[in-house]
Scaffold this motif. Structure first.
Motif, PDB file in Angstrom:
ATOM      1  N   ASN A 112      22.391  73.001  54.663  1.00 53.12           N
ATOM      2  CA  ASN A 112      22.711  71.726  54.020  1.00 53.12           C
ATOM      3  C   ASN A 112      23.010  70.704  55.112  1.00 53.12           C
ATOM      4  O   ASN A 112      23.884  70.923  55.955  1.00 53.12           O
ATOM      5  CB  ASN A 112      23.914  71.915  53.086  1.00 53.12           C
ATOM      6  N   HIS A 113      22.302  69.597  55.084  1.00 56.67           N
ATOM      7  CA  HIS A 113      22.394  68.608  56.151  1.00 56.67           C
ATOM      8  C   HIS A 113      23.813  68.025  56.320  1.00 56.67           C
ATOM      9  O   HIS A 113      24.294  67.838  57.444  1.00 56.67           O
ATOM     10  CB  HIS A 113      21.393  67.485  55.855  1.00 56.67           C
ATOM     11  N   ALA A 114      24.478  67.760  55.197  1.00 61.70           N
ATOM     12  CA  ALA A 114      25.831  67.192  55.270  1.00 61.70           C
ATOM     13  C   ALA A 114      26.788  68.184  55.934  1.00 61.70           C
ATOM     14  O   ALA A 114      27.656  67.807  56.748  1.00 61.70           O
ATOM     15  CB  ALA A 114      26.322  66.838  53.870  1.00 61.70           C
ATOM     16  N   GLY A 153      25.911  70.288  58.124  1.00 59.76           N
ATOM     17  CA  GLY A 153      25.564  70.220  59.550  1.00 59.76           C
ATOM     18  C   GLY A 153      26.356  69.132  60.264  1.00 59.76           C
ATOM     19  O   GLY A 153      26.896  69.354  61.355  1.00 59.76           O
ATOM     20  N   HIS A 154      26.456  67.953  59.642  1.00 66.42           N
ATOM     21  CA  HIS A 154      27.256  66.875  60.252  1.00 66.42           C
ATOM     22  C   HIS A 154      28.692  67.353  60.476  1.00 66.42           C
ATOM     23  O   HIS A 154      29.289  67.118  61.532  1.00 66.42           O
ATOM     24  CB  HIS A 154      27.305  65.664  59.308  1.00 66.42           C
ATOM     25  N   ILE A 155      29.247  68.000  59.470  1.00 70.56           N
ATOM     26  CA  ILE A 155      30.667  68.394  59.539  1.00 70.56           C
ATOM     27  C   ILE A 155      30.886  69.511  60.558  1.00 70.56           C
ATOM     28  O   ILE A 155      31.788  69.430  61.404  1.00 70.56           O
ATOM     29  CB  ILE A 155      31.172  68.854  58.158  1.00 70.56           C
ATOM     30  N   VAL A 158      29.978  59.319  56.843  1.00 68.53           N
ATOM     31  CA  VAL A 158      29.404  57.988  56.591  1.00 68.53           C
ATOM     32  C   VAL A 158      28.100  57.842  57.364  1.00 68.53           C
ATOM     33  O   VAL A 158      28.082  57.821  58.594  1.00 68.53           O
ATOM     34  CB  VAL A 158      30.394  56.859  56.992  1.00 68.53           C
ATOM     35  N   SER A 159      27.000  57.742  56.606  1.00 69.93           N
ATOM     36  CA  SER A 159      25.686  57.710  57.251  1.00 69.93           C
ATOM     37  C   SER A 159      24.744  56.915  56.365  1.00 69.93           C
ATOM     38  O   SER A 159      25.168  56.296  55.381  1.00 69.93           O
ATOM     39  CB  SER A 159      25.191  59.138  57.423  1.00 69.93           C
ATOM     40  N   GLY A 160      23.444  56.973  56.703  1.00 71.33           N
ATOM     41  CA  GLY A 160      22.456  56.329  55.846  1.00 71.33           C
ATOM     42  C   GLY A 160      22.440  56.961  54.458  1.00 71.33           C
ATOM     43  O   GLY A 160      22.276  56.285  53.451  1.00 71.33           O
ATOM     44  N   GLY A 218      24.940  60.848  64.580  1.00 70.26           N
ATOM     45  CA  GLY A 218      23.776  60.679  63.707  1.00 70.26           C
ATOM     46  C   GLY A 218      23.013  61.988  63.540  1.00 70.26           C
ATOM     47  O   GLY A 218      23.461  63.059  63.981  1.00 70.26           O
ATOM     48  N   ASP A 219      21.856  61.903  62.915  1.00 66.60           N
ATOM     49  CA  ASP A 219      21.081  63.108  62.599  1.00 66.60           C
ATOM     50  C   ASP A 219      20.505  63.746  63.864  1.00 66.60           C
ATOM     51  O   ASP A 219      19.964  63.045  64.727  1.00 66.60           O
ATOM     52  CB  ASP A 219      19.926  62.744  61.658  1.00 66.60           C
ATOM     53  N   ASN A 220      20.575  65.068  63.947  1.00 68.35           N
ATOM     54  CA  ASN A 220      20.039  65.766  65.127  1.00 68.35           C
ATOM     55  C   ASN A 220      19.842  67.248  64.799  1.00 68.35           C
ATOM     56  O   ASN A 220      20.432  67.771  63.855  1.00 68.35           O
ATOM     57  CB  ASN A 220      20.986  65.585  66.327  1.00 68.35           C
TER      58      ASN A 220
HETATM   59 MG    MG Z   1      22.668  62.340  58.254  1.00 69.23          MG
END
Ligand code: MG
Ligand code: AMP
Length: 332
Positions: free
Chosen positions: A108-110, A112-114, A131-133, A285-287
């Motif tokens: 899950n991408h979110a 991943g951010h966390i 907080v992102s796009g 950001g996304d990576n």
């Molecule tokens: Mg993102």
């Protein structure tokens, strides 16, 4: 064990190699840029990702100094995100995993951010502002899942900044340019401030700010837009801190790059006796590293993998439906 992580939810096609201790051996990205004044077009972005994918993959292995045979597992971003973009990453990941017989782990991408933010900052049990796009969410971990303590009722804060910026003629993504201009002003003009319960709504603010920019100095509008939207976020974060009693707060996502937002959050954390953490800007950001690291955590804890034929994507995969077995309650 090494993991190759593939990210492709929106504008970024990224591949990274991360080891089991969280060392990021490589992090390569190629970002789709929409034409001036335009938003991200899913089909065009996915074409970009198809064109960029083989070179980004090759570079990620080369800069990590490894061959594909050294990679233990392959993780990919399975949602939420734009369908055509997600599918490119899934196809790349399943091709590599299928051909080289590696376990394939959807992420899950979110999450991943966390998880990458927590690993890089050392935060153990934070209240999270994502907080992102694609996201505006306040989350805290409780009973095996990230639970939502506030979110946007309409557009995200990234969309607010990007849509306002594009209407003012800036190239997308616009958050950095808005921040620069806002620093030149201190002239606040009243804009709609909409907090409902602990949720926020930005669409009325976007309309009002866009109208104002056609009549007033654009730097003043950028300043007022930031002050209003970030105060809404700081208010809801502070209430969530007070409610949950969390003693840490972490901001992740592309908007975490904004100094004014982090300043307001730091003040809220100080009032609530919470320690503030910001994901380093390079990884906010996304990576691919966020996907690789989370795949390692998930696979290490559960051994869960999917057959390549089930390497699916889910455009609207909510984080609060994902069971997270590797996080343990932190003793008070
Ligand atoms: Mg993102
Ligand atoms: P992400 O989707 O996580 O890659 O984040 C992208 C979003 O971050 C876009 O909406 C950008 O406008 C926003 N962003 C990037 N830099 C800044 C900044 N300095 N201030 C505010 N927003 C930013």
């Amino acid at each position: 064990m090494l993991c190759l992580g593939v990210e492709s939810t929106a504008h970024t096609f990224g591949c990274a190699v991360v080891d089991g201790d969280g060392k990021i051996l490589s992090d390569e990205r190629d970002v789709y840029r929409a034409p001036e004044g335009k938003g991200i077009h899913p089909r065009e972005a996915s074409r970009h990702h198809m064109d960029a994918s083989s070179e980004v993959l090759r570079q990620s292995l080369e800069s990590a100094g490894v061959s594909i045979k050294d990679v233990g597992i392959v993780g990919y971003s399975a949602g939420p995100g734009l369908g055509p973009c997600l599918r490119v990453g899934a196809v790349v990941a399943r091709t590599v995993a299928g051909y080289y017989k590696k376990p394939l782990v959807p992420v899950n991408h979110a999450l991943g951010h966390i998880e990458l933010g927590a690993m890089l900052t050392g935060a153990r049990d934070p209240l999270v502002l994502l907080v992102s796009g694609g996201h505006t969410m306040i989350l805290a971990f409780s009973a095996s899942r990230w639970r939502v303590f506030g979110e946007t009722l309409d557009i995200t804060v990234g969309q607010l900044l990007d849509q306002f910026g594009r209407s003012a003629g800036f190239a997308s993504p616009c958050g950095g340019r808005i921040e620069e201009l806002a620093k030149k002003s201190g002239n606040y003009m009243q804009l709609p401030y909409v907090v409902k319960g602990n949720d926020v709504s930005f669409s009325g603010l976007l309309t009002a700010a866009t109208r104002l920019a056609s009549k007033q100095d654009v730097a003043d509008v950028c300043y007022s837009l930031q002050e209003t939207s970030f105060a809404m976020l700081a208010e809801t974060v502070e209430r969530a801190l007070s409610f949950t009693g969390k003693k840490e707060m972490m901001i992740v996502g592309g908007v975490a790059a904004n100094q004014r937002l982090t300043e307001m959050l730091e003040a809220a954390c100080a009032r609530q006796n919470a320690k503030f953490y910001a994901c380093p800007v390079k990884f906010a950001g996304d990576n691919g590293a966020q996907i690789a690291w989370t795949a390692l955590l998930e696979y290490g804890a559960t051994g869960k993998k999917v057959p390549v034929s089930d390497a699916l994507v889910t455009q609207s995969w909510r984080l609060d439906t994902v069971d997270v077995s590797w996080r343990r309650p932190v003793p008070a």
